[in-house]
Every structure is written in C-alpha cells, then in structure tokens.
Scaffold this motif. Structure first.
Motif, PDB file in Angstrom:
ATOM      1  N   PRO B   9       0.813  -1.221   0.000  1.00 54.74           N
ATOM      2  CA  PRO B   9       0.000   0.000   0.000  1.00 54.74           C
ATOM      3  C   PRO B   9       0.848   1.273   0.000  1.00 54.74           C
ATOM      4  O   PRO B   9       0.540   2.225  -0.717  1.00 54.74           O
ATOM      5  CB  PRO B   9      -0.820  -0.078   1.288  1.00 54.74           C
ATOM      6  CG  PRO B   9      -0.468  -1.343   1.954  1.00 54.74           C
ATOM      7  CD  PRO B   9       0.421  -2.133   1.079  1.00 54.74           C
ATOM      8  N   THR B  59     -11.833   0.271  11.329  1.00 53.16           N
ATOM      9  CA  THR B  59     -10.806  -0.748  11.531  1.00 53.16           C
ATOM     10  C   THR B  59     -11.101  -1.573  12.775  1.00 53.16           C
ATOM     11  O   THR B  59     -10.995  -2.806  12.767  1.00 53.16           O
ATOM     12  CB  THR B  59      -9.422  -0.076  11.694  1.00 53.16           C
ATOM     13  OG1 THR B  59      -9.244   0.838  10.633  1.00 53.16           O
ATOM     14  CG2 THR B  59      -8.316  -1.101  11.669  1.00 53.16           C
ATOM     15  N   ALA B 258     -10.476   1.616   2.510  1.00 54.56           N
ATOM     16  CA  ALA B 258      -9.230   2.062   3.144  1.00 54.56           C
ATOM     17  C   ALA B 258      -8.724   0.997   4.110  1.00 54.56           C
ATOM     18  O   ALA B 258      -7.528   0.690   4.151  1.00 54.56           O
ATOM     19  CB  ALA B 258      -9.453   3.382   3.878  1.00 54.56           C
ATOM     20  N   ILE B 261      -7.393  -1.995   2.018  1.00 60.38           N
ATOM     21  CA  ILE B 261      -6.108  -1.669   1.389  1.00 60.38           C
ATOM     22  C   ILE B 261      -5.010  -1.676   2.449  1.00 60.38           C
ATOM     23  O   ILE B 261      -3.888  -2.092   2.203  1.00 60.38           O
ATOM     24  CB  ILE B 261      -6.174  -0.286   0.693  1.00 60.38           C
ATOM     25  CG1 ILE B 261      -7.036  -0.378  -0.557  1.00 60.38           C
ATOM     26  CG2 ILE B 261      -4.777   0.208   0.320  1.00 60.38           C
ATOM     27  CD1 ILE B 261      -7.211   0.946  -1.272  1.00 60.38           C
ATOM     28  N   GLY B 262      -5.364  -1.242   3.660  1.00 54.50           N
ATOM     29  CA  GLY B 262      -4.399  -1.193   4.754  1.00 54.50           C
ATOM     30  C   GLY B 262      -4.018  -2.547   5.315  1.00 54.50           C
ATOM     31  O   GLY B 262      -3.256  -2.625   6.259  1.00 54.50           O
ATOM     32  N   GLY B 275      -1.859   1.022   8.489  1.00 62.87           N
ATOM     33  CA  GLY B 275      -2.292   0.601   7.160  1.00 62.87           C
ATOM     34  C   GLY B 275      -3.559   1.328   6.743  1.00 62.87           C
ATOM     35  O   GLY B 275      -3.688   1.781   5.600  1.00 62.87           O
ATOM     36  N   THR B 276      -4.507   1.458   7.685  1.00 65.04           N
ATOM     37  CA  THR B 276      -5.758   2.150   7.384  1.00 65.04           C
ATOM     38  C   THR B 276      -5.508   3.596   6.982  1.00 65.04           C
ATOM     39  O   THR B 276      -6.096   4.090   6.022  1.00 65.04           O
ATOM     40  CB  THR B 276      -6.680   2.105   8.615  1.00 65.04           C
ATOM     41  OG1 THR B 276      -6.981   0.743   8.891  1.00 65.04           O
ATOM     42  CG2 THR B 276      -7.954   2.875   8.374  1.00 65.04           C
ATOM     43  N   GLY B 279      -4.199   3.646   3.577  1.00 62.45           N
ATOM     44  CA  GLY B 279      -5.293   3.351   2.656  1.00 62.45           C
ATOM     45  C   GLY B 279      -6.164   4.572   2.416  1.00 62.45           C
ATOM     46  O   GLY B 279      -6.518   4.892   1.273  1.00 62.45           O
ATOM     47  N   VAL B 308      -7.539   0.959  -7.946  1.00 58.78           N
ATOM     48  CA  VAL B 308      -7.806   0.172  -6.735  1.00 58.78           C
ATOM     49  C   VAL B 308      -7.588  -1.314  -7.011  1.00 58.78           C
ATOM     50  O   VAL B 308      -7.002  -2.040  -6.201  1.00 58.78           O
ATOM     51  CB  VAL B 308      -9.250   0.435  -6.242  1.00 58.78           C
ATOM     52  CG1 VAL B 308      -9.635  -0.589  -5.198  1.00 58.78           C
ATOM     53  CG2 VAL B 308      -9.350   1.830  -5.663  1.00 58.78           C
ATOM     54  N   CYS B 312      -5.022  -3.812  -5.126  1.00 58.92           N
ATOM     55  CA  CYS B 312      -5.464  -5.043  -4.473  1.00 58.92           C
ATOM     56  C   CYS B 312      -4.731  -6.259  -5.044  1.00 58.92           C
ATOM     57  O   CYS B 312      -4.328  -7.154  -4.315  1.00 58.92           O
ATOM     58  CB  CYS B 312      -6.974  -5.223  -4.636  1.00 58.92           C
ATOM     59  SG  CYS B 312      -7.900  -4.027  -3.692  1.00 58.92           S
ATOM     60  N   GLN B 315      -1.231  -6.585  -3.907  1.00 54.71           N
ATOM     61  CA  GLN B 315      -1.163  -6.979  -2.496  1.00 54.71           C
ATOM     62  C   GLN B 315      -1.401  -8.466  -2.297  1.00 54.71           C
ATOM     63  O   GLN B 315      -1.099  -9.012  -1.249  1.00 54.71           O
ATOM     64  CB  GLN B 315      -2.217  -6.208  -1.692  1.00 54.71           C
ATOM     65  CG  GLN B 315      -1.781  -4.821  -1.302  1.00 54.71           C
ATOM     66  CD  GLN B 315      -2.675  -4.283  -0.212  1.00 54.71           C
ATOM     67  OE1 GLN B 315      -2.615  -4.723   0.908  1.00 54.71           O
ATOM     68  NE2 GLN B 315      -3.513  -3.333  -0.543  1.00 54.71           N
TER      69      GLN B 315
END
Lengths: 330, 345
Positions: B9, B59, B258, B261-262, B275-276, B279, B308, B312, B315
C-alpha cells in the motif's frame, strides 16, 4: 428454540425501525386528504422527494398555490423511488382524480402506468423533469426549466462581461452530478454560448456533484493545478459557495480576482451575490405552483395547451440581488 | 522489506504521488499563504482527514469481524445536529455555544454507535443488517433535522474544526493525528489490541478463554460512531453548513476500502491502524489525481476502479506468485517452499 425466539424479536425490531425510517424520510410525505367539495378540481401530485432546498421550495409552492387556487391537492412523496411514484399514480387513478401531475424520478419506464391513466381519461402533466417516451400522447404537457437555456444565459453573460478583454480568458467549470440532465444540459448550453469567441478557454472541468463540500475540494485542486483562472462557472450555487471558500483560502478575492457565474439562485447563493462574492446568477425557478395550477384548470376544462411550457425564470446581477434578497423564500 | 505488510500500500501511494509530480511538477510544493501551509499535499491531508477518522473507527469494528455501514449517516446526523444547534444561537461565534454544539453532536454519535453495538452484540443480529438499519434510517433522520434544507452557519470557532489552521497546520489533520496516536497507544500498549484480535479471530474461543467479547464488540461500535461523528463535524464545518442529503454519502464504502487496502482482513483478527491511514490517504490522493490530471468525470470511476484493482492485485500473494511463475518458470519450487514454511509456522 431460544435462538428462534430471539431471531423473531430481532426481525420485529428490524421491520419496525425500517417503517419508522420511511416515515421520517418522508418529511411532508403521505397523502393529505383534501377538503374540497363537489365542484372543486382534484389534483394528484407525486413529488420526487425532499432532497434539496430547491425541492422543498418546489413542494411548498405547489401546496400553497393549490390552496390559493381552490384546488383539492392529493400530495404524495416518492422518496426518490420510481416504484413509489407508479404506486401513487395508480392510487390517483383509482381515486378518480381530475388531473395527475408528477416530477418523474427517472426518464424511462413510465409507459404502462401512463397508458392506464390515459385509458381512465385522466390528463397527466409533467413538472420540472421530462420523460423519455416516443408516445407523446401519454401526457398533456411538460412544465419546467430549460437547462440548456440556463447554461446559455451564463455563457452569454460571460461574453458580455469579457467583451473588451484581449488575452485568453481561462475558465474552470464545476459540473453537476455526472450524467444528470441539468449537468449535461448546462454544460452544453454554456459551451454553445462561448464557442464563437476563441479567447474563452475551459481549462478544467470536473464534477462537484452539486454539493458544497465537493465544490470546495475540486476548486482547491484547480487552484493548484491551473496557473491562471479568470472565471469559475458552477452548475449550481452550492458548488460556487464551496469554491468561494477555497478561493478565499488561497488568498484571492472571489468575485474580483476570479469572476463567478452560477445557476439556481437559492438564498445562500443570492446572499453571496449581494456580498459581491458571486458576479452573476441565472435563476432556476422552483416556484412553479401558480403556473401549474393555471395549467391544471385549463386541462381539466378540456382546453388545448402547448406540449412544452417553460417556467418563468430570470437572471440576477449584484445590484438586483440586494434588491430581492429580503423577499427570497428559499 | 517487501515482506512487510504495509510495503505494497505504501508503494502504491508513493507511485501515485510521483505520477502527480511528473504530470504537474509543482505538485510537491508547499508554501506559506494567508498564514498557513498551502499546497496539494496539504489538501490531501485536509480532505483526507474525515475519511481517516471514519476508517480508524471502521478498523476496530472490522477487527472484531463486524462491519459498520451506518457511518455515512452518522456523519450526516452529527453535522446536521451541530449546525442546527449553532443556527439557533444568538452569538454563533461564542466558544461555549460551539462547544455545546460539538458536545451534542458527539453525544448523539455515541448513542447511535451504542445502538448499533446493542443490535450486534446483545441481540446477535448480523452486523451488516444491524448497521444497514441506521444507514437507511439515519439519512432520513439527518434530513428530518435539517428539514431537507442546507443549514448554513456563521461561526468562526466551528469553522476552525474542519477548515481552520493552528501553527500553520490544518486543525482537521491535527485531530486525526491525535486520534490515531491515542488509539494506537491504547490498543498496542495495553492488552486491548490483543483481545480485539482474539475476538475477531474466534469469538467463541475467546469467550471460553474468559474474554468478555460482547462488551468489547459493543465498545468498538461506540468508538466507530464517535469517530464518524468527529468526521461529520469536520466535513460540515469545512463548508460551514450541514447537508443532510449528501454529507458523508458513500463514505462507508471508502472507509471499508481504506481498511482493506491497509491490510486488515474483512474476516476479522489482525488489524493495522497505520495501514488504514495509508489506505485512506491513497483514496484521497486518487481523487486529487483525478482533478490534477483533468480526467473527465465520465471516466473517473473507471480510473479509480482500475487503480484500486491494481493495488489489491499487487497486495495479493497468490497473484504475485502467479506473475513471477509466468515470467520465470524456475522459482516455482521456491514459491511452494515458501508456502510450506508458512503453513508449518
């Protein structure tokens, strides 16, 4: 066993909450029983919803002018759903109202229900938004704004305002919700009006989704990515209001350093116009109630009416805004 | 370094920023204007702050295996009630009045979050359904509060929350940083984080191990509601008005994105605040990129979707392995070995 009971309770709560939700979202929803006597005209009106100040003013205008004209109004709020509108129109047909009027949520899918109205000999009037159907006999007339004309008026003001300017005039545009009729048409009309003069250049055009927050966000980005901005054209007042804050944050004077022209003429926009932060506003009039009631009477009496009628709309400059601001209803 | 779970990310964010820099060389420039910092990067932070707030709360909820769809509506309600209170005041510039408005808005947000929490933790309704109720009803409630209109307020202390600056820095991002630091300390310096991950990983097992999972889950929804409430104040104060229809519309989806992604899995368990935040910044940078590059509005959504999707895919370890395998047939065995190692560990 225990869980089944719990699930039932839960389901009950869910449905209860959802029902109250519908009630709340309605605002002035539901059907108000009329108090008319034998001779009065009954009008069934299905409104889109209550999504903006513009729409609320529109609803109020229709309700007030129906009362003033002695027309028995059956009002229904569709909460942005086509199926609610179709249901409302069917119920109007069953109640044998004299005339049906509605603001269609979407453009297509009306043929069946409007044929039912036609079979029942109930004339239909469209307000504010048009429908997309090859069969124009399904409705008597359309009463609403010409969005292309509104855009054109904004462009025409610009050509006059910058008539003596010699260099390039850099314009940034804040569009309405992508794909919506007002956004498409206001863009088109504006582009037509400035096309003949080569000095006008639309250097950036993005959607601000008709909201203040997005208008501000997009304008912030424009101010950084564009080296010189002379004019902002916003498809509605709210986006212009957001953009004004962005311009002020960048240390520039809205209305002077960057000229602003927008459409709608809601109260907050008119205030900014009177304060000199906006230069020109083209009106998009929601107060079509009186015109609608005239039409209803004519249609109910069997008179011929034109297929398309435009609402009475005007434009405001800063002096005119100061004049009319105290009486502005919405 | 590639093994670190925030590597991809962060890399995506840097690539996006560099892309902007190439297209528009002044992108990284930050100057002092009107007594505050001014530049594209500052914009990303400032407009990203509400999303960061919502996503941080999200989160926690996702860490316990839940989801909160109602945050967008809470954003709208919080802004609406604050502006309604302010607009009724005689002196809108008074600090006390503004504090009152903020207090009422945050109090209501907590109550709404608590309602969600009760539905999920006490009544055992699936989170997606339980919070869907408030998502639908809440927007109606916001419209009811604003009477379908946009409420405009004229209060400089209120405006400072989302649009003001302290020591040249935007207040909104300072709030977001404070919440981030506080939450991280609370979660990582105490057992709370581990308990949350335990509940998310296996609620039944953690209950049997003596973790009061019900109360923990309830608490995450309360915090999530509070975060959404703060975000609502930021959004509405940034434009000095409350818009019951559009404020926070679809922000729940951006927040979930977000979080994902995080690197926090939607199934619950391990989570990462850092991470959030990355994101959320990635999503905001994406919007700014659209404006800077002048991508036409009709293709904006497609552009965002492609970016996006790329993030993804890159990742996903499975996808990366496939990519490597196709390029060089040899490391197949090594990749398999990696898998085995992971399993035994």
């Amino acid at each position: 066993m225990k869980y089944r009971k719990l699930a039932a309770v839960a389901a009950g709560i869910v449905s209860l909450t959802l029902f109250t939700a519908c009630g709340e979202a309605g605002g002035g929803g539901g059907q108000t029983p009329g108090s008319g006597g034998g001779g009065t005209i009954t009008l069934g009106f299905s409104q889109v919803g209550a999504e903006s100040g513009w729409r609320t003013a529109n609803t109020k205008s229709i309700q007030d002018s129906a009362k003033a004209a002695g027309i028995d109004l059956k009002f229904s709020d569709a909460q942005q759903k086509q199926e609610n509108q179709i249901r409302a129109i069917r119920s109007f047909i069953q109640q044998k109202v004299k005339v049906i009027a509605f603001s269609p949520v979407v453009e297509s899918g009306w043929d069946t229900v409007l044929k039912e109205a036609k079979t029942a000999n109930i004339p239909v009037i469209l307000t504010d938004r048009a429908i997309d159907s090859p069969d124009t006999s399904l409705y008597k007339t359309f009463l609403g704004s010409d969005f292309v004309k509104e855009g054109r008026k904004a462009g025409e003001w610009l050509t006059k305002e910058f008539a003596s300017a010699t260099g390039d005039v850099n314009i940034v545009e804040l569009q309405g919700t992508t794909g919506s009729a007002p956004a498409n048409d206001r863009k088109k009309g504006f582009a037509e009006a400035i096309a003949s003069t080569s000095k006008f250049k639309v250097v950036a055009s993005q959607t601000g989704e008709f909201t203040r927050a997005k208008g501000k966000e997009v304008m912030e980005a424009f101010l950084k990515s564009q080296s010189k901005i002379d004019v902002l054209y916003a498809h509605n007042d709210d986006m212009a209001l957001g953009a004004i804050e962005a311009i002020e944050g960048a240390g520039k004077k809205p209305g002077t350093d960057i000229k602003i022209v927008s459409i709608d003429a809601v109260r907050d926009g008119m205030q900014a116009l009177a304060d000199g932060k906006i230069n020109y506003i083209v009106e998009c009039n929601p107060l079509l109630g009186p015109q609608l009631m005239d039409l209803v009477k004519k249609v109910a009496a069997g008179e011929q009416v034109p297929q398309r009628i435009e609402t009475e709309e005007t434009e405001f400059d800063q002096a005119k805004a100061k004049e009319v601001l105290p009486q502005r209803q919405y | 370094m590639i093994k670190h779970r925030l590597f991809w990310p962060t890399a995506a964010l840097i690539v996006l920023l560099l892309g902007n820099f190439i297209a528009h060389p002044a992108f990284f420039s930050v100057e002092l204007r009107e007594g505050h910092l001014y530049g594209s990067l500052i914009d990303i932070l400032r407009f990203g702050a509400p999303l960061i707030m919502v996503a941080l709360g999200m989160t926690l909820v996702i860490a316990t295996g839940g989801i909160d769809l109602s945050v967008g509506s809470v954003v709208a309600i919080s802004g609406a009630i604050a502006c309604l209170h302010l607009s009724g005041l005689e002196n809108q510039d008074s600090l006390g009045g503004t504090a009152g408005a903020v207090g009422i808005a945050l109090g209501l947000s907590i109550v709404l979050g608590a309602c969600n929490g009760v539905l999920v933790s006490v009544l055992n309704i699936q989170p997606i359904i339980a919070t869907l109720i408030l998502m639908v009803a809440g927007r109606g409630l916001a419209q009811l509060i604003t009477d379908g209109q946009i409420i405009t307020v004229n209060s400089s202390p209120y405006q400072a929350i989302g649009g003001g600056f302290v020591l040249t820095l935007p207040v909104s991002i300072l709030i977001a940083v404070a919440v981030f630091v506080l939450a991280s300390l609370l979660v990582r310096k105490s057992a709370l984080g581990m308990l949350l991950e335990a509940v998310g990983g296996n609620p039944e097992a953690s209950r049997l191990a003596g973790v009061r999972s019900r109360r923990l889950i309830w608490l995450t929804y309360v915090v999530c509601g509070l975060c959404a409430g703060i975000a609502g104040l930021m959004i509405s104060s940034n434009v000095s008005s409350a818009d019951g229809n559009n404020a926070g519309l679809w922000i729940e989806l951006d927040a979930i994105l977000a979080v994902v992604i995080g690197g926090t899995a939607l199934t619950g368990g391990r989570f990462s605040f850092a991470g959030t935040v990355i994101g959320a910044l990635l999503i905001q940078t994406l919007s700014t990129t659209v404006y800077t590059l002048g991508i036409p509005p009709q293709t904006t959504l497609l552009f965002k979707a492609v970016v996006v999707m790329a993030v993804c895919l890159v990742q996903s370890p499975a996808f990366r392995r496939k990519l490597v395998r196709r390029r060089k047939p040899k490391p197949v065995t090594r990749a398999r070995q990696d898998e085995k190692v992971e399993v035994s560990a």
